[in-house]
Motif scaffolding. Structure first.
Motif, PDB file in Angstrom:
ATOM      1  N   LEU A  15       0.843  -1.186   0.000  1.00  0.00           N
ATOM      2  CA  LEU A  15       0.000   0.000   0.000  1.00  0.00           C
ATOM      3  C   LEU A  15       0.877   1.234   0.000  1.00  0.00           C
ATOM      4  O   LEU A  15       1.816   1.343   0.791  1.00  0.00           O
ATOM      5  CB  LEU A  15      -0.899   0.017   1.233  1.00  0.00           C
ATOM      6  N   LEU A  16       0.568   2.160  -0.879  1.00  0.00           N
ATOM      7  CA  LEU A  16       1.277   3.428  -0.965  1.00  0.00           C
ATOM      8  C   LEU A  16       0.334   4.523  -0.488  1.00  0.00           C
ATOM      9  O   LEU A  16      -0.725   4.740  -1.073  1.00  0.00           O
ATOM     10  CB  LEU A  16       1.713   3.693  -2.404  1.00  0.00           C
ATOM     11  N   TYR A  17       0.714   5.198   0.589  1.00  0.00           N
ATOM     12  CA  TYR A  17      -0.135   6.264   1.125  1.00  0.00           C
ATOM     13  C   TYR A  17       0.350   7.613   0.625  1.00  0.00           C
ATOM     14  O   TYR A  17       1.535   7.935   0.680  1.00  0.00           O
ATOM     15  CB  TYR A  17      -0.139   6.271   2.648  1.00  0.00           C
ATOM     16  N   SER A  18      -0.607   8.419   0.141  1.00  0.00           N
ATOM     17  CA  SER A  18      -0.312   9.767  -0.322  1.00  0.00           C
ATOM     18  C   SER A  18      -0.821  10.773   0.693  1.00  0.00           C
ATOM     19  O   SER A  18      -2.022  10.828   0.982  1.00  0.00           O
ATOM     20  CB  SER A  18      -0.984  10.021  -1.678  1.00  0.00           C
ATOM     21  N   HIS A  19       0.076  11.590   1.245  1.00  0.00           N
ATOM     22  CA  HIS A  19      -0.338  12.646   2.165  1.00  0.00           C
ATOM     23  C   HIS A  19      -1.013  13.804   1.429  1.00  0.00           C
ATOM     24  O   HIS A  19      -1.618  14.665   2.071  1.00  0.00           O
ATOM     25  CB  HIS A  19       0.861  13.167   2.953  1.00  0.00           C
ATOM     26  N   SER A  20      -0.944  13.802   0.105  1.00  0.00           N
ATOM     27  CA  SER A  20      -1.620  14.856  -0.661  1.00  0.00           C
ATOM     28  C   SER A  20      -3.095  14.533  -0.860  1.00  0.00           C
ATOM     29  O   SER A  20      -3.965  15.377  -0.658  1.00  0.00           O
ATOM     30  CB  SER A  20      -0.938  15.040  -2.015  1.00  0.00           C
ATOM     31  N   SER A  21      -3.383  13.289  -1.244  1.00  0.00           N
ATOM     32  CA  SER A  21      -4.770  12.882  -1.481  1.00  0.00           C
ATOM     33  C   SER A  21      -5.395  12.212  -0.271  1.00  0.00           C
ATOM     34  O   SER A  21      -6.596  11.969  -0.253  1.00  0.00           O
ATOM     35  CB  SER A  21      -4.836  11.922  -2.671  1.00  0.00           C
ATOM     36  N   HIS A  22      -4.564  11.882   0.740  1.00  0.00           N
ATOM     37  CA  HIS A  22      -5.014  11.187   1.951  1.00  0.00           C
ATOM     38  C   HIS A  22      -5.606   9.820   1.615  1.00  0.00           C
ATOM     39  O   HIS A  22      -6.581   9.388   2.229  1.00  0.00           O
ATOM     40  CB  HIS A  22      -6.039  12.026   2.726  1.00  0.00           C
ATOM     41  N   GLN A  23      -5.004   9.139   0.657  1.00  0.00           N
ATOM     42  CA  GLN A  23      -5.502   7.842   0.224  1.00  0.00           C
ATOM     43  C   GLN A  23      -4.403   6.791   0.232  1.00  0.00           C
ATOM     44  O   GLN A  23      -3.225   7.098  -0.007  1.00  0.00           O
ATOM     45  CB  GLN A  23      -6.091   7.936  -1.190  1.00  0.00           C
ATOM     46  N   TYR A  24      -4.832   5.544   0.495  1.00  0.00           N
ATOM     47  CA  TYR A  24      -3.956   4.387   0.325  1.00  0.00           C
ATOM     48  C   TYR A  24      -4.161   3.842  -1.087  1.00  0.00           C
ATOM     49  O   TYR A  24      -5.292   3.583  -1.502  1.00  0.00           O
ATOM     50  CB  TYR A  24      -4.285   3.295   1.331  1.00  0.00           C
ATOM     51  N   LEU A  25      -3.086   3.658  -1.811  1.00  0.00           N
ATOM     52  CA  LEU A  25      -3.137   3.154  -3.178  1.00  0.00           C
ATOM     53  C   LEU A  25      -2.448   1.795  -3.238  1.00  0.00           C
ATOM     54  O   LEU A  25      -1.363   1.622  -2.674  1.00  0.00           O
ATOM     55  CB  LEU A  25      -2.440   4.129  -4.134  1.00  0.00           C
ATOM     56  N   ARG A  26      -3.053   0.851  -3.925  1.00  0.00           N
ATOM     57  CA  ARG A  26      -2.444  -0.473  -4.039  1.00  0.00           C
ATOM     58  C   ARG A  26      -1.312  -0.462  -5.061  1.00  0.00           C
ATOM     59  O   ARG A  26      -1.395   0.207  -6.100  1.00  0.00           O
ATOM     60  CB  ARG A  26      -3.478  -1.509  -4.448  1.00  0.00           C
TER      61      ARG A  26
END
Length: 430
Positions: A15-26
């Motif tokens: 999981l890659l978390y983006s502090h910009s979008s506040h989302q976890y991406l697979r």
């Protein structure tokens, strides 16, 4: 300065978390390889190394996917934080979101509040305790926290709490009744703003709102919203808890959202938990919530307002195996007294430990109620249901309260609704 990205590598997924979008991406294995390799070498070099293992076409696709996610547009290196986490059976290796009660005190008495009267005396963790909790969440790669209560602004050190969480790489989402907002508080909070700030209103006027939240609640919240609009540049949202009694007002809530200058109207159903268990007709059924969402979305298209509301029919396939909802698999809750539970809506007997005596990750991995939820097996009715891949049996709180067992189906089950005789179905907005 915290990194923009956090990569959580687990045995079965990344999981890659983006502090910009506040989302976890697979991320798949090829993308994970590029990210980890690009921490020590230019990504184009890493791509050539990957191509020798999976082929040039697959390596190119992996890099393109990462650029689509916002990486490597300018830099050739991955400067994010990388964690490798051991597996947790039936759940993500660590929680993705933590719901934290900052105090058990509140100046309102909302009829649908998940808090329970038996939590006495009022518990309020000190800042040092919360800092230790934030440190633990950072260490295990949990990047999102929802801060609530009670009413969090009853804490004189509330802005310090948010700042402490942010310094530890946590994105904070704050829920407040808005009545205690003052210009000095707002300006202090704006120096280290949370990722999201939502003010709760359950009706577009004093009559409808105060019937749920108590006398004077609407006027006090509107005063706070006026101050936010004038003095809080990061922006704010409106949180609307849908009940059978206010669902028909969803369109007017959209109008109010636009009028007060909020960015988003968030709709959530009232759950059969806490004070709602003592109030007849407060918990929201599926048909009523769906109708409210439809009303809000139609009105929002006319007004240009964003609406955030997840319907069961729109859910994606969960990122975990097993029967049940996200409780104890994706999220956990920490009550003001430090007790840790798979979900703050569940009864207090589901508390599995306390942060005062046990590391949070140990409770997540080995807490009795967490393990019990993960061992649940789907009942007979769910085994061949076409909706199971996205539903997974639904909410455990509703199953427990309305069907009497934690391992039963949610009352929002699509199959149950379809099989219900027409004369027994409740009107969407009765």
């Amino acid at each position: 300065m915290r990194s923009r990205w956090v990569l959580r590598i687990e045995p079965s997924t990344s999981l890659l978390y983006s502090h910009s979008s506040h989302q976890y991406l697979r991320c798949d294995r090829a993308e994970t390889f590029l990210l980890t390799a690009a921490a020590t070498m230019p990504v184009e070099v890493a791509q050539r190394v990957l191509a020798r293992e999976v082929g040039d076409q697959r390596a190119r696709r992996a890099l393109k996917a990462l650029r689509t996610k916002g990486l490597f547009r300018r830099s050739q290196r991955f400067n994010g934080r990388i964690l490798e986490l051991p597996a947790t059976a039936g759940a993500f290796a660590a929680p993705l979101v933590a719901h934290i009660g900052l105090t058990g005190a509140c100046n309102f008495s909302c009829r649908h509040c998940y808090a329970r009267l038996e939590r006495a005396p009022v518990a309020t963790p000190d800042l040092a305790t919360l800092v230790r909790l934030f440190d633990q969440l950072h260490d295990i790669g949990c990047c999102k926290v929802v801060l609530g209560g009670g009413e969090p602004l009853l804490r004189a050190d509330f802005s310090d709490v948010v700042a402490a969480a942010r310094r530890r790489g946590l994105d904070c989402f704050v829920h407040t009744n808005g009545s205690l907002l003052q210009r000095s508080v707002i300006e202090q909070l704006a120096l280290s703003p949370p990722a999201g700030l939502a003010v709760s209103l359950d009706g577009p006027d004093a009559v409808s709102n105060d019937a749920i939240r108590g006398a004077g609640a609407f006027v006090a919240a509107r005063r706070g919203l006026t101050l936010l609009r004038r003095h809080y540049r990061p922006g704010f949202n409106i949180n609307f808890t849908v009940t059978p009694g206010n669902a028909h007002l969803a369109g007017r809530m959209v109008d109010l959202t636009e009028r007060v200058g909020a960015r988003v109207l968030l709709l959530r159903p009232a759950y059969p938990a806490g004070q709602a268990l003592r109030q007849h007709g407060i918990a929201c059924d599926q048909a009523t919530f769906a109708a409210a969402v439809e009303i809000a979305r139609r009105r929002a298209e006319q007004r240009g307002v964003d609406v955030d509301a997840a319907l069961p029919s729109a859910r994606a396939i969960p990122g975990f195996d097993g029967f049940g909802c996200v409780a104890g698999r994706v999220v956990l809750g920490v009550a003001p007294d430090g007790s840790v539970t798979p979900c703050l809506n569940l009864p207090t007997r589901f508390a599995a430990g306390n942060i005062a005596s046990t590391p949070l990750i140990d409770i997540w991995r080995r807490g009795a109620s967490f393990r019990a939820l993960r061992r649940l097996r789907r009942p007979t009715q769910c085994r061949h249901c076409e909706h199971y891949a996205s539903c997974r049996g639904g909410c455990r709180t509703r199953a427990l309260v309305e069907r009497g067992a934690i391992g039963e189906r949610d009352s929002w089950c699509a199959l149950v609704d379809a099989a219900m005789p027409a004369k027994s179905k409740r009107s969407a907005l009765e």
